[in-house]
Structures are given as C-alpha cells and as structure tokens.
Scaffold this active site. Structure first.
Site, PDB file in Angstrom:
ATOM      1  N   GLU A  44       0.867  -1.180   0.000  1.00 28.85           N
ATOM      2  CA  GLU A  44       0.000   0.000   0.000  1.00 28.85           C
ATOM      3  C   GLU A  44       0.897   1.221   0.000  1.00 28.85           C
ATOM      4  O   GLU A  44       1.756   1.360   0.882  1.00 28.85           O
ATOM      5  CB  GLU A  44      -0.915   0.023   1.215  1.00 28.85           C
ATOM      6  CG  GLU A  44      -1.868   1.228   1.222  1.00 28.85           C
ATOM      7  CD  GLU A  44      -2.721   1.317   2.477  1.00 28.85           C
ATOM      8  OE1 GLU A  44      -3.763   1.996   2.431  1.00 28.85           O
ATOM      9  OE2 GLU A  44      -2.341   0.708   3.508  1.00 28.85           O
ATOM     10  N   GLU A  69       5.153   4.379   3.841  1.00 31.34           N
ATOM     11  CA  GLU A  69       4.719   5.670   4.387  1.00 31.34           C
ATOM     12  C   GLU A  69       5.947   6.484   4.781  1.00 31.34           C
ATOM     13  O   GLU A  69       6.787   6.022   5.545  1.00 31.34           O
ATOM     14  CB  GLU A  69       3.825   5.452   5.614  1.00 31.34           C
ATOM     15  CG  GLU A  69       3.407   6.706   6.349  1.00 31.34           C
ATOM     16  CD  GLU A  69       2.662   7.695   5.467  1.00 31.34           C
ATOM     17  OE1 GLU A  69       3.153   8.833   5.320  1.00 31.34           O
ATOM     18  OE2 GLU A  69       1.605   7.306   4.930  1.00 31.34           O
ATOM     19  N   ASP A 118      -3.602  12.066  -1.667  1.00 31.93           N
ATOM     20  CA  ASP A 118      -3.755  13.503  -1.901  1.00 31.93           C
ATOM     21  C   ASP A 118      -4.141  13.725  -3.366  1.00 31.93           C
ATOM     22  O   ASP A 118      -3.454  13.256  -4.265  1.00 31.93           O
ATOM     23  CB  ASP A 118      -2.424  14.207  -1.600  1.00 31.93           C
ATOM     24  CG  ASP A 118      -2.548  15.724  -1.553  1.00 31.93           C
ATOM     25  OD1 ASP A 118      -3.392  16.280  -2.283  1.00 31.93           O
ATOM     26  OD2 ASP A 118      -1.789  16.356  -0.798  1.00 31.93           O
ATOM     27  N   LYS A 122      -4.496  21.032  -8.341  1.00 32.35           N
ATOM     28  CA  LYS A 122      -3.997  22.038  -9.295  1.00 32.35           C
ATOM     29  C   LYS A 122      -3.283  21.363 -10.461  1.00 32.35           C
ATOM     30  O   LYS A 122      -2.516  20.406 -10.266  1.00 32.35           O
ATOM     31  CB  LYS A 122      -3.063  23.013  -8.583  1.00 32.35           C
ATOM     32  CG  LYS A 122      -3.770  23.849  -7.511  1.00 32.35           C
ATOM     33  CD  LYS A 122      -2.819  24.826  -6.862  1.00 32.35           C
ATOM     34  CE  LYS A 122      -3.554  25.658  -5.795  1.00 32.35           C
ATOM     35  NZ  LYS A 122      -2.651  26.610  -5.109  1.00 32.35           N
ATOM     36  N   ASP A 154     -12.343   9.431  -2.169  1.00 37.17           N
ATOM     37  CA  ASP A 154     -13.610  10.151  -1.985  1.00 37.17           C
ATOM     38  C   ASP A 154     -13.719  11.302  -2.970  1.00 37.17           C
ATOM     39  O   ASP A 154     -14.748  11.974  -3.029  1.00 37.17           O
ATOM     40  CB  ASP A 154     -13.689  10.726  -0.562  1.00 37.17           C
ATOM     41  CG  ASP A 154     -12.589  11.754  -0.321  1.00 37.17           C
ATOM     42  OD1 ASP A 154     -11.392  11.403  -0.446  1.00 37.17           O
ATOM     43  OD2 ASP A 154     -12.917  12.918  -0.025  1.00 37.17           O
TER      44      ASP A 154
END
Length: 212
Positions: A44, A69, A118, A122, A154
């Site tokens: 992941e 991460e 994220d 832009k 989402d």
C-alpha cells in the site's frame, strides 16, 4: 493538511527493525526472505496509520503486506497496530513511494493499493498524483505481469482523472464502483479516512486496474 510531529517517533521506529525495515535498498529482490515464505506480496503506497493493511493482514494471512509511508509521525501509529495484533505478514517501509524501484526488483510485487491519496487538484501538480503515468510506469516495473492496482478515493475529480490515466496507459478496468458502500463488492476493508467520510454520507469511489 499539516501533520503533527510525534516526539521521539524517529527513534522509536529504529527500535523495531523486524517490522520497520531499514536499508530497504539491500532488500531489493529479497523480500520473500524478509517474510520467510514465498507468498504473494502486496503493498500500500501511503499506508497512513495502517488500519487498512491491518485488516487485510488479518483477513489474508497467506499474503505478505508492506505499507510504504514516508512520515514518521504517521507510520508510528501503524507500528503500534502491528505490535498490538502481532502480524508476521505485515511489514513497514518508512520511505517515499517515489523511490519504489530502489526497494523492489522487477516483477517482485503482485498488487498495489492506493487509498485516499492527496488529489493534488492544481494542474501544475498533476505529476504528483499517485495515479499519474510516471507512477504507473514505476508500479508496472516492480509488479508481476498482469498485476493489479486497487484504488479508492472520496474525490470524484481524482477518480475521473485516474480512470482516464489507467485507460490511457492501456490498463484493463475491473469492478468500477461509483458508490462503493452501496455496491455488491465483498471483502472491503475501510481505511481511517473511509470511515470518516462514510459517516458523513460521502460517496466512495473504487476501481481495479490491471496491467496487460
């Protein structure tokens, strides 16, 4: 979103080398040795606090999972989850996904999960999106033939962008859902963000994209 630094997080991570894998470059091509078996390896990217992979590890003990991460203050929570549950099939990399090909050999991975990344809305930040072509090339390099990306978000704009990016790259789209929690897709494990958004009644988008 600004991340709060956790005092002593960096030092704590170093105390658990069997979970937080150090010197990842030296493990390239040897990840089955790290786990001590030849089970499939799923990663992941941007694993956050580890809720998703904790659930996946419990549900599929015959699959090896690696959470990537880069933020110390976030991955420390994933470490705590693993320690509490005692999962031998879940390891962590405190590294940046942009360097993925430095840590994994060609064809070493079976599947990649991208959850609630994220959106970088832009246009000038398009190349930072984890479903941009430059990342797809990187995933394809470290995955076996016909490997899959499972993607959840989402953000409708990011989902539409990602579907276009996957299709343009020549990937096969499967199980595309415009409202995951009202679909018939089984075995869904929620992330922290997914739980938060679903409580608010927000729609969750999901798809599977397979390399040819």
């Amino acid at each position: 979103m600004r991340l709060r630094n956790k005092a002593g997080a960096s030092e704590e991570l170093l105390q658990h080398p069997t979970i937080i894998i150090q010197n990842a470059e030296s493990r390239k091509g040897k990840w089955h040795d790290v786990f001590g078996n030849n089970n499939p390896i799923h990663i992941e990217v941007g694993t956050g606090k580890g809720k998703f992979l904790t659930g996946m590890s419990e549900l599929h003990p015959d699959i090896n999972y690696i959470g990537v991460e880069k933020y110390d203050s976030v991955i420390i929570s994933a470490l705590e989850r693993i320690q509490e549950a005692g999962m031998p099939n879940f390891k962590l990399l405190n590294e940046d996904v942009i360097n993925l090909t430095s840590y994994f050999e060609q064809g070493e991975l079976d599947q990649v999960y991208i959850n609630f990344t994220d959106p970088w809305p832009k246009n000038r930040h398009e190349k930072r999106r984890l479903t941009h072509e430059r990342f797809l090339r990187m995933y394809e390099q470290v995955m076996k033939k016909n490997g899959e990306i499972h993607f959840k978000t989402d953000n409708q704009a990011l989902f539409e962008y990602s579907l276009h990016s996957f299709s343009k790259y020549g990937m096969i789209l499967n199980n595309v859902s415009l409202d995951l929690h009202k679909s018939d897709i089984e075995g869904n494990i929620m992330t922290e963000y997914e739980e938060k958004f679903s409580r608010k009644g927000m729609r969750i988008y999901r798809c599977e994209a397979q390399f040819r």
